[in-house]
Enzyme design. Structure first.
Site, PDB file in Angstrom:
ATOM      1  CG  ASN A 156      -0.213   0.073   2.543  1.00 15.47           C
ATOM      2  OD1 ASN A 156       1.022   0.022   2.586  1.00 15.47           O
ATOM      3  ND2 ASN A 156      -0.949   0.183   3.626  1.00 15.47           N
ATOM      4  CG  HIS A 209       3.636   0.195   4.844  1.00 12.88           C
ATOM      5  ND1 HIS A 209       2.705  -0.815   4.837  1.00 12.88           N
ATOM      6  CD2 HIS A 209       4.810  -0.407   5.128  1.00 12.88           C
ATOM      7  CE1 HIS A 209       3.312  -1.961   5.091  1.00 12.88           C
ATOM      8  NE2 HIS A 209       4.588  -1.743   5.269  1.00 12.88           N
ATOM      9  CD  GLU A 217       0.097   0.760   7.492  1.00 19.45           C
ATOM     10  OE1 GLU A 217       0.243   0.879   6.255  1.00 19.45           O
ATOM     11  OE2 GLU A 217      -0.046  -0.336   8.053  1.00 19.45           O
TER      12      GLU A 217
END
Ligand code: GLP
Length: 241
Positions: A136, A138, A143
């Site tokens: 994603n 990160h 995050e």
């Protein structure tokens, strides 16, 4: 951002290890920011070999690791303390007092993060920060979220990261829900940044990183404001843009 595309994972590992070894050659007391995850394992294996062959000396090197689960004990095989010991530190001549990894057992997480930042500053700052990248986007355990300007801090992991990292645990419920991590601000203060990405599962995020703008929805895109970032990918992670 500069990109180096290697034929395969071995090529990526060798390129990253050579960069780290060159950094140490130029400055024997370099401050290295180190990463965990499966991607840097090949790089660490080559560094161990370079040390065994007398090509690299870690005697004066200082290290700061990116992150650690929270809470977790150092002797838990899934802790990043354990990982670093197993994959690198037990095989090279690093001075244990030069190794810094956030402590996943403290009760006062904020104080631990503050001390960590202070120690980085006292060391003169990170010369070379090694990074992996989550699916994603990160980096460390930063995050996607609205604000990404923090220093080292306690963070909550997203469900997608918990699921991605559950492959290392017996079951998904064993994955800690939180972590201590260098923040994006900490990472951006490093003098050089080297990000590694391997395999088809990273192809999508690497395209988004290279093609898109800066967005906190993809934390790695924040690296675009840094003047010295090298991405090392293998062909599987790079579809060519
Ligand atoms: C974890 C780590 C990250 C790492 C990521 C990707 O979440 N906190 O620092 O970059 O995993 O790991 P892998 O290299 O196994 O894909």
């Amino acid at each position: 951002m500069r990109i180096i595309v290697c034929d395969d994972y071995d090529g990526l590992s060798l390129t990253a290890a050579k960069m780290i070894a060159s950094q140490i050659l130029l400055k024997p007391n370099s401050v290295l920011g180190l990463a965990t995850g499966s991607t840097p394992v090949g790089t660490y294996n080559i560094l161990m070999k370079m040390y065994a062959d007398g090509e690299t000396d870690f005697k004066d090197v200082l290290t700061f690791n990116l992150d650690e689960y929270y809470p977790i004990r150092d002797d838990n095989p899934q802790s990043y303390h354990y990982f670093m010991k197993e994959h690198l530190f037990s095989k090279i001549n690093i001075n244990p007092s030069n190794v810094h990894i956030l402590n996943g057992t403290v009760t006062d997480a904020a104080a631990e993060c503050k001390t960590f930042e202070r120690l980085i500053k006292k060391s003169g700052g990170i010369d070379l920060q090694l990074l992996g990248i989550g699916k994603n986007g990160h980096i460390g355990f930063n995050e996607p979220e609205a604000n990404l300007n923090a220093g080292t801090h306690l963070t909550k992991l997203t469900q997608s990261t918990i699921e991605a990292n559950s492959r290392f645990f017996e079951n998904v419920d064993d994955v800690p829900t939180h972590a201590l991590t260098m923040g994006i601000a900490t990472i951006l203060r490093s003098k050089k940044i080297v990000l590694l990405a391997s395999g088809e599962e990273k192809q999508h995020i690497i395209s988004s990183l290279l093609e898109g703008g800066i967005s906190t929805a993809i934390p790695a895109t924040m690296l675009k404001v840094h003047p010295d970032v090298t991405i090392i990918c293998d062909r599987a992670a790079y579809k060519g843009v």
